[in-house]
Design a protein around this motif. Structure first.
Motif, PDB file in Angstrom:
ATOM      1  N   LEU A 176       0.863  -1.172   0.000  1.00 51.04           N
ATOM      2  CA  LEU A 176       0.000   0.000   0.000  1.00 51.04           C
ATOM      3  C   LEU A 176       0.904   1.228   0.000  1.00 51.04           C
ATOM      4  CD1 LEU A 176      -3.019   0.890   0.299  1.00 51.04           C
ATOM      5  CD2 LEU A 176      -2.626   0.951   2.769  1.00 51.04           C
ATOM      6  N   VAL A 177       0.893   1.980  -1.083  1.00 46.34           N
ATOM      7  CA  VAL A 177       1.783   3.139  -1.225  1.00 46.34           C
ATOM      8  C   VAL A 177       0.911   4.363  -1.499  1.00 46.34           C
ATOM      9  CG1 VAL A 177       3.711   4.142  -2.476  1.00 46.34           C
ATOM     10  CG2 VAL A 177       3.636   1.679  -2.086  1.00 46.34           C
ATOM     11  N   SER A 178       0.882   5.285  -0.535  1.00 50.09           N
ATOM     12  CA  SER A 178      -0.097   6.361  -0.572  1.00 50.09           C
ATOM     13  C   SER A 178       0.529   7.732  -0.396  1.00 50.09           C
ATOM     14  CB  SER A 178      -1.132   6.131   0.546  1.00 50.09           C
ATOM     15  OG  SER A 178      -1.998   7.237   0.689  1.00 50.09           O
ATOM     16  N   GLY A 179      -0.070   8.716  -1.037  1.00 52.01           N
ATOM     17  CA  GLY A 179       0.291  10.104  -0.810  1.00 52.01           C
ATOM     18  C   GLY A 179      -0.404  10.666   0.416  1.00 52.01           C
ATOM     19  N   GLY A 180      -1.159   9.813   1.106  1.00 50.92           N
ATOM     20  CA  GLY A 180      -1.838  10.190   2.344  1.00 50.92           C
ATOM     21  C   GLY A 180      -0.926  10.034   3.544  1.00 50.92           C
ATOM     22  N   THR A 182       0.556   8.020   7.141  1.00 51.02           N
ATOM     23  CA  THR A 182       0.848   6.726   7.779  1.00 51.02           C
ATOM     24  C   THR A 182      -0.175   6.385   8.853  1.00 51.02           C
ATOM     25  OG1 THR A 182       2.366   7.846   9.304  1.00 51.02           O
ATOM     26  CG2 THR A 182       3.323   6.847   7.325  1.00 51.02           C
ATOM     27  N   TYR A 183      -0.764   7.376   9.484  1.00 51.68           N
ATOM     28  CA  TYR A 183      -1.775   7.136  10.517  1.00 51.68           C
ATOM     29  C   TYR A 183      -2.887   6.250   9.970  1.00 51.68           C
ATOM     30  CZ  TYR A 183      -4.994   8.123  14.372  1.00 51.68           C
ATOM     31  OH  TYR A 183      -5.837   7.999  15.456  1.00 51.68           O
ATOM     32  N   TYR A 184      -3.228   6.463   8.713  1.00 54.35           N
ATOM     33  CA  TYR A 184      -4.311   5.693   8.095  1.00 54.35           C
ATOM     34  C   TYR A 184      -3.803   4.481   7.314  1.00 54.35           C
ATOM     35  CZ  TYR A 184      -6.960   9.790   9.447  1.00 54.35           C
ATOM     36  OH  TYR A 184      -7.534  10.802  10.185  1.00 54.35           O
ATOM     37  N   THR A 185      -2.661   4.598   6.655  1.00 55.76           N
ATOM     38  CA  THR A 185      -2.175   3.446   5.887  1.00 55.76           C
ATOM     39  C   THR A 185      -1.833   2.273   6.798  1.00 55.76           C
ATOM     40  OG1 THR A 185       0.112   4.288   5.860  1.00 55.76           O
ATOM     41  CG2 THR A 185      -1.299   4.839   3.971  1.00 55.76           C
ATOM     42  N   GLN A 186      -1.319   2.549   7.990  1.00 54.01           N
ATOM     43  CA  GLN A 186      -0.999   1.466   8.924  1.00 54.01           C
ATOM     44  C   GLN A 186      -2.258   0.715   9.332  1.00 54.01           C
ATOM     45  OE1 GLN A 186       1.096   3.571  12.020  1.00 54.01           O
ATOM     46  NE2 GLN A 186       2.953   3.801  10.790  1.00 54.01           N
ATOM     47  N   HIS A 187      -3.328   1.456   9.539  1.00 57.23           N
ATOM     48  CA  HIS A 187      -4.615   0.851   9.890  1.00 57.23           C
ATOM     49  C   HIS A 187      -5.157   0.010   8.739  1.00 57.23           C
ATOM     50  CE1 HIS A 187      -8.783   0.494  11.258  1.00 57.23           C
ATOM     51  NE2 HIS A 187      -9.159   1.014  10.097  1.00 57.23           N
ATOM     52  N   ILE A 188      -5.138   0.564   7.520  1.00 50.41           N
ATOM     53  CA  ILE A 188      -5.668  -0.148   6.357  1.00 50.41           C
ATOM     54  C   ILE A 188      -4.786  -1.344   6.005  1.00 50.41           C
ATOM     55  CG2 ILE A 188      -6.183   0.053   3.894  1.00 50.41           C
ATOM     56  CD1 ILE A 188      -8.268   1.274   5.754  1.00 50.41           C
ATOM     57  N   ARG A 189      -3.479  -1.205   6.169  1.00 45.56           N
ATOM     58  CA  ARG A 189      -2.565  -2.344   5.938  1.00 45.56           C
ATOM     59  C   ARG A 189      -3.017  -3.546   6.757  1.00 45.56           C
ATOM     60  NH1 ARG A 189       2.656  -1.342   8.958  1.00 45.56           N
ATOM     61  NH2 ARG A 189       1.219  -1.981  10.621  1.00 45.56           N
ATOM     62  N   ASP A 195       1.047  -6.515   2.884  1.00 44.50           N
ATOM     63  CA  ASP A 195       2.332  -6.882   3.468  1.00 44.50           C
ATOM     64  C   ASP A 195       3.045  -5.675   4.067  1.00 44.50           C
ATOM     65  OD1 ASP A 195       2.860  -9.824   2.788  1.00 44.50           O
ATOM     66  OD2 ASP A 195       2.248  -9.010   0.852  1.00 44.50           O
ATOM     67  N   MET A 196       2.887  -4.510   3.444  1.00 45.45           N
ATOM     68  CA  MET A 196       3.568  -3.313   3.932  1.00 45.45           C
ATOM     69  C   MET A 196       2.812  -2.066   3.495  1.00 45.45           C
ATOM     70  SD  MET A 196       5.073  -1.547   1.149  1.00 45.45           S
ATOM     71  CE  MET A 196       6.588  -0.803   1.747  1.00 45.45           C
ATOM     72  N   ASP A 197       3.163  -0.935   4.129  1.00 42.42           N
ATOM     73  CA  ASP A 197       2.588   0.343   3.725  1.00 42.42           C
ATOM     74  C   ASP A 197       3.664   1.415   3.740  1.00 42.42           C
ATOM     75  OD1 ASP A 197       1.933   2.287   6.406  1.00 42.42           O
ATOM     76  OD2 ASP A 197       2.288   0.166   6.798  1.00 42.42           O
ATOM     77  N   GLN A 198       3.464   2.431   2.917  1.00 49.79           N
ATOM     78  CA  GLN A 198       4.372   3.572   2.847  1.00 49.79           C
ATOM     79  C   GLN A 198       3.538   4.807   2.551  1.00 49.79           C
ATOM     80  OE1 GLN A 198       7.609   3.064   0.080  1.00 49.79           O
ATOM     81  NE2 GLN A 198       8.232   5.208   0.157  1.00 49.79           N
ATOM     82  N   ALA A 199       3.755   5.883   3.312  1.00 44.57           N
ATOM     83  CA  ALA A 199       2.967   7.090   3.132  1.00 44.57           C
ATOM     84  C   ALA A 199       3.690   8.271   3.761  1.00 44.57           C
ATOM     85  CB  ALA A 199       1.571   6.911   3.746  1.00 44.57           C
ATOM     86  N   ASN A 200       3.006   9.411   3.843  1.00 48.59           N
ATOM     87  CA  ASN A 200       3.562  10.615   4.446  1.00 48.59           C
ATOM     88  C   ASN A 200       3.269  10.674   5.937  1.00 48.59           C
ATOM     89  OD1 ASN A 200       4.619  12.011   2.033  1.00 48.59           O
ATOM     90  ND2 ASN A 200       2.476  12.052   1.393  1.00 48.59           N
TER      91      ASN A 200
END
Length: 298
Positions: A176-180, A182-189, A195-200
């Protein structure tokens, strides 16, 4: 057969019928293509038509014209290497239905203002990084508990969990690679099973949002770089990757992947993408790879 044409309907409408496959077949045969037997991946939802003696791009165009203005997506590609080993997905308006900055804007009564900036940035009218900084600056001083309230509004896109779980169960790596944020990508991951997430990173101090995004900002080029890095780490070629997104900041990533899917995308993005899904849900990406509905994992 060298190539395959896939017709995909929305699983809720289930409006794909044998007559549609016949129309597509005739369109391809009219220009000299040899077309094999229809293979139903899901009854009334998705089917394959193998073919050769015609370029995939031309086949997709001809089939779409033959089908006319109906809510069916048409994808044509080489049959070899169709099933991918890596998924790189945008999050907002792709894996989830929300734009989280717009949700946070509700907290300060500025949803219309921030949503308008978001729409222009995603349609390529504004520089992504500048637009992100401008929107986040408006949140300065907002109590950090607003982040949690916004999270409660998240709506997962139909088909997201099946897409990720099916690909992972077949050995693919899902990022999951987002321009949003990490507070939300970690939850959605964790919620969807990536397997992993990367965001701002959104800066928070003393329980307040500062209005600052920590550098470096993950934007258009960073998404492409993330895809290439994941391919190197896993020892695969970019042709073995499928990427999905909806905004202008996804274009470089979509162009680099073997299959780059513009999913319910902004007009500016859809015009430039090679693969477009306007009607199906995210399980369409599984049908594109030749998975059958019976293969799905949730």
């Amino acid at each position: 057969m060298d190539n395959v044409l896939t017709l995909i309907a929305n699983p809720r409408s289930r409006n794909l019928h044998a007559d549609h496959a016949v129309l597509a077949r005739r369109a391809l045969e009219t220009v000299g293509a040899t077309v094999g037997d229809v293979d139903w991946l899901a009854n009334a939802i998705a089917c394959d038509l193998p073919f050769f003696n015609l370029e995939p791009k031309a086949a997709a165009t001809l089939a779409a014209i033959a089908l006319g203005p109906i809510d069916i997506d048409v994808v044509a590609q080489a049959a070899l290497g169709r099933r991918k080993k890596l998924l790189v997905a945008d999050m907002e308006s792709t894996i989830i239905e929300n734009e989280m900055l717009d949700e946070l804007a509700d907290e300060i009564g500025a949803r219309d203002k921030i949503a308008a900036i978001t729409a222009r940035a995603m349609n390529g009218e504004l520089d992504f990084e500048d637009a992100l900084r401008e929107r986040v600056a408006l949140l300065s001083g907002l109590d950090a508990v607003a982040l949690e309230r916004a999270m409660a509004k998240i709506r997962v896109m139909p088909g997201a969990r099946a897409l990720v779980q099916t690909m992972r169960s077949n050995g693919a790596y899902c990022a999951l690679v987002s321009g949003g944020f990490t507070y939300y990508t970690q939850h959605i991951r964790d919620r969807i099973g990536f397997d992993m997430d990367q965001a701002n990173t959104l800066e928070v101090e003393n329980g307040k949002i500062t209005g600052i995004v920590t550098d470096p900002i993950l934007g258009r080029n960073a998404k492409r770089q993330a895809l290439m890095r994941l391919c190197r780490e896993r020892g695969i070629d970019t042709t073995d990757a499928i990427a999905v997104g909806d905004g202008a900041n996804d274009l470089a990533m979509l162009a680099t992947a073997g299959v780059g899917v513009a999913f319910h995308a902004k007009p500016f993005v859809a015009k430039q993408a090679r693969t477009i899904i306007d009607n199906g849900d995210l399980t369409a990406l599984l049908y594109v790879q030749g998975y059958r509905q019976s293969d799905f994992r949730a």
